[in-house]
Design a protein around this motif. Structure first.
Motif, PDB file in Angstrom:
ATOM      1  N   PRO A   1      26.107  75.736  40.958  1.00 56.99           N
ATOM      2  CA  PRO A   1      26.798  76.863  41.599  1.00 56.99           C
ATOM      3  C   PRO A   1      28.199  77.093  41.027  1.00 56.99           C
ATOM      4  O   PRO A   1      29.026  76.169  41.011  1.00 56.99           O
ATOM      5  CB  PRO A   1      26.868  76.438  43.072  1.00 56.99           C
ATOM      6  N   PRO A   2      28.498  78.300  40.554  1.00 52.93           N
ATOM      7  CA  PRO A   2      29.831  78.584  39.994  1.00 52.93           C
ATOM      8  C   PRO A   2      30.965  78.294  40.968  1.00 52.93           C
ATOM      9  O   PRO A   2      32.054  77.885  40.555  1.00 52.93           O
ATOM     10  CB  PRO A   2      29.756  80.083  39.651  1.00 52.93           C
ATOM     11  N   SER A   3      30.729  78.496  42.257  1.00 51.03           N
ATOM     12  CA  SER A   3      31.794  78.270  43.251  1.00 51.03           C
ATOM     13  C   SER A   3      32.214  76.815  43.305  1.00 51.03           C
ATOM     14  O   SER A   3      33.321  76.507  43.779  1.00 51.03           O
ATOM     15  CB  SER A   3      31.320  78.721  44.634  1.00 51.03           C
ATOM     16  N   ALA A   4      31.367  75.906  42.835  1.00 52.37           N
ATOM     17  CA  ALA A   4      31.713  74.487  42.818  1.00 52.37           C
ATOM     18  C   ALA A   4      32.303  74.058  41.484  1.00 52.37           C
ATOM     19  O   ALA A   4      32.657  72.885  41.326  1.00 52.37           O
ATOM     20  CB  ALA A   4      30.470  73.647  43.117  1.00 52.37           C
ATOM     21  N   LEU A   5      32.426  74.998  40.550  1.00 50.56           N
ATOM     22  CA  LEU A   5      32.871  74.662  39.200  1.00 50.56           C
ATOM     23  C   LEU A   5      34.213  75.279  38.825  1.00 50.56           C
ATOM     24  O   LEU A   5      35.098  74.590  38.306  1.00 50.56           O
ATOM     25  CB  LEU A   5      31.813  75.117  38.184  1.00 50.56           C
ATOM     26  N   PHE A   6      34.374  76.578  39.079  1.00 49.77           N
ATOM     27  CA  PHE A   6      35.501  77.313  38.509  1.00 49.77           C
ATOM     28  C   PHE A   6      36.636  77.500  39.504  1.00 49.77           C
ATOM     29  O   PHE A   6      36.416  77.724  40.696  1.00 49.77           O
ATOM     30  CB  PHE A   6      35.027  78.678  38.008  1.00 49.77           C
ATOM     31  N   ALA A   7      37.873  77.405  38.974  1.00 49.32           N
ATOM     32  CA  ALA A   7      39.057  77.490  39.833  1.00 49.32           C
ATOM     33  C   ALA A   7      40.187  78.220  39.126  1.00 49.32           C
ATOM     34  O   ALA A   7      41.254  77.663  38.861  1.00 49.32           O
ATOM     35  CB  ALA A   7      39.510  76.102  40.259  1.00 49.32           C
ATOM     36  N   GLY A   8      39.948  79.466  38.793  1.00 47.36           N
ATOM     37  CA  GLY A   8      40.998  80.285  38.189  1.00 47.36           C
ATOM     38  C   GLY A   8      41.176  80.027  36.708  1.00 47.36           C
ATOM     39  O   GLY A   8      40.493  79.201  36.096  1.00 47.36           O
ATOM     40  N   ALA A   9      42.124  80.725  36.117  1.00 46.59           N
ATOM     41  CA  ALA A   9      42.322  80.693  34.672  1.00 46.59           C
ATOM     42  C   ALA A   9      42.633  79.288  34.162  1.00 46.59           C
ATOM     43  O   ALA A   9      42.169  78.884  33.091  1.00 46.59           O
ATOM     44  CB  ALA A   9      43.428  81.668  34.271  1.00 46.59           C
ATOM     45  N   ASP A  10      43.435  78.524  34.915  1.00 48.35           N
ATOM     46  CA  ASP A  10      43.825  77.195  34.447  1.00 48.35           C
ATOM     47  C   ASP A  10      43.086  76.067  35.168  1.00 48.35           C
ATOM     48  O   ASP A  10      43.357  74.890  34.939  1.00 48.35           O
ATOM     49  CB  ASP A  10      45.340  76.989  34.599  1.00 48.35           C
ATOM     50  N   GLY A  11      42.157  76.409  36.041  1.00 54.26           N
ATOM     51  CA  GLY A  11      41.394  75.397  36.758  1.00 54.26           C
ATOM     52  C   GLY A  11      42.153  74.706  37.871  1.00 54.26           C
ATOM     53  O   GLY A  11      41.657  73.746  38.459  1.00 54.26           O
ATOM     54  N   LEU A  12      43.334  75.206  38.215  1.00 50.78           N
ATOM     55  CA  LEU A  12      44.193  74.528  39.196  1.00 50.78           C
ATOM     56  C   LEU A  12      44.297  75.260  40.531  1.00 50.78           C
ATOM     57  O   LEU A  12      44.988  74.788  41.444  1.00 50.78           O
ATOM     58  CB  LEU A  12      45.599  74.348  38.626  1.00 50.78           C
ATOM     59  N   ASP A  13      43.617  76.390  40.668  1.00 51.58           N
ATOM     60  CA  ASP A  13      43.799  77.209  41.878  1.00 51.58           C
ATOM     61  C   ASP A  13      43.533  76.435  43.162  1.00 51.58           C
ATOM     62  O   ASP A  13      44.269  76.557  44.146  1.00 51.58           O
ATOM     63  CB  ASP A  13      42.882  78.437  41.827  1.00 51.58           C
ATOM     64  N   ASP A  14      42.467  75.645  43.192  1.00 50.92           N
ATOM     65  CA  ASP A  14      42.126  74.960  44.437  1.00 50.92           C
ATOM     66  C   ASP A  14      43.053  73.781  44.722  1.00 50.92           C
ATOM     67  O   ASP A  14      43.322  73.473  45.885  1.00 50.92           O
ATOM     68  CB  ASP A  14      40.661  74.528  44.421  1.00 50.92           C
ATOM     69  N   TYR A  15      43.559  73.121  43.683  1.00 49.46           N
ATOM     70  CA  TYR A  15      44.565  72.083  43.926  1.00 49.46           C
ATOM     71  C   TYR A  15      45.786  72.681  44.626  1.00 49.46           C
ATOM     72  O   TYR A  15      46.371  72.051  45.516  1.00 49.46           O
ATOM     73  CB  TYR A  15      45.009  71.439  42.616  1.00 49.46           C
ATOM     74  N   ARG A  16      46.171  73.868  44.207  1.00 46.98           N
ATOM     75  CA  ARG A  16      47.358  74.508  44.812  1.00 46.98           C
ATOM     76  C   ARG A  16      47.144  74.791  46.297  1.00 46.98           C
ATOM     77  O   ARG A  16      48.097  74.860  47.060  1.00 46.98           O
ATOM     78  CB  ARG A  16      47.683  75.803  44.064  1.00 46.98           C
TER      79      ARG A  16
END
Length: 274
Positions: free
Chosen positions: A200-215
């Motif tokens: 599932p893409p929702s479990a993989l991708f997190a914005g351009a730098d991959g850091l969106d969900d950490y923020r």
């Protein structure tokens, strides 16, 4: 064709990092036996007719765990399928970090798994500490369905509360152990077809730098961590500096952990002692 010959033939055709293991796991599934029993008792028997169809699915890059319906993780077996992230051995680094933190103690009483998926980290932690209770949060009802079934299969349903949610939004109380394997792949990063076409893409991708969900996640950790507790977050191997900065900005003390391949894999965070 014997089981031995069929496994060798399939392994020669499967394009993966572990073609022989893939073929063995598919054969064990086709025979309805464990991998150990396959290797000890069944190699000279006839290959079942159902094996060819399983191999065809693997040649189409479908994850082995989706084909067999499960994946071993830590000390447990996790049921998994389309719509849920496949457990990775590298994620065991988070459990190892937690075990090191709680060594010599009774262990955590309350465990939180943010983005629990099929319950991988949460149920592994509860298997490690049989007296602990756990909460798992995920935005995907499909993933939570797998988590519920896994909790029941492992006889942990009475110790687990699963809820659909948006990371830590609306969560109250404090936890001794917080685990999280968020999406951390940048949207422009290339992925192999096994991941790109099936998970599932929702479990993989997190914005351009991959850091969106950490923020979004890290600012919640100080209020959710109990005194003496620890939060352990999985990272991509290039993200240690960026996630460490986010931890420090949240006034947490970060500790980097490496996986068995020597790559940065997890950051454990503690509240500083006052």
């Amino acid at each position: 064709m014997t089981v031995r010959a069929a496994i060798a033939d399939a392994a020669a055709r499967i394009a993966s990092a572990t073609p022989r293991l893939d073929a063995e796991l598919l054969m064990a599934h086709a025979l309805g036996v464990s991998l150990q029993d396959l290797l000890l008792k069944h190699l000279n028997g006839p290959a079942p007719a159902s094996f060819d169809a399983l191999v065809a699915r693997r040649l189409n890059h479908e994850p082995v765990a989706y084909i067999t319906g499960s994946r071993g993780f830590w000390t447990i077996e996790i049921g998994v399928g389309p719509g849920a992230l496949v457990p990775r051995a590298d994620s065991e680094t988070l459990i190892e970090a937690a075990v090191a933190h709680f060594a010599g103690t009774a262990g955590p009483g309350r465990v939180l798994d943010l983005g629990t998926g099929p319950g991988t980290l949460l149920l592994a932690a509860l298997a490690e500490w049989p007296d602990a209770q756990g909460v798992g949060v995920d935005a995907s009802e499909t993933a939570l369905d797998y988590a519920r079934r896994n909790a029941e299969a492992l006889d942990m349903a009475g110790r687990v509360a699963l809820r659909r949610g948006d990371w830590a939004d609306g969560l109250a109380g404090q936890f001794d152990l917080i685990l999280c394997n968020p999406p951390y792949i940048g949207t422009s990063e290339e992925l192999g077809p096994e991941v790109r076409d099936h998970e599932p893409p929702s479990a993989l991708f997190a914005g351009a730098d991959g850091l969106d969900d950490y923020r979004r996640i890290i600012p919640h950790l100080p209020r959710l961590l109990a005194p003496g507790g620890i939060a352990v977050v999985e990272i991509g191997w290039t993200q240690s500096e960026a996630v460490t900065r986010l931890m420090r900005d949240a006034e947490l003390t970060p500790i980097l952990h490496h996986d068995l391949g020597g790559r940065p894999r997890a950051i454990a965070a503690k509240k500083p002692q006052r």
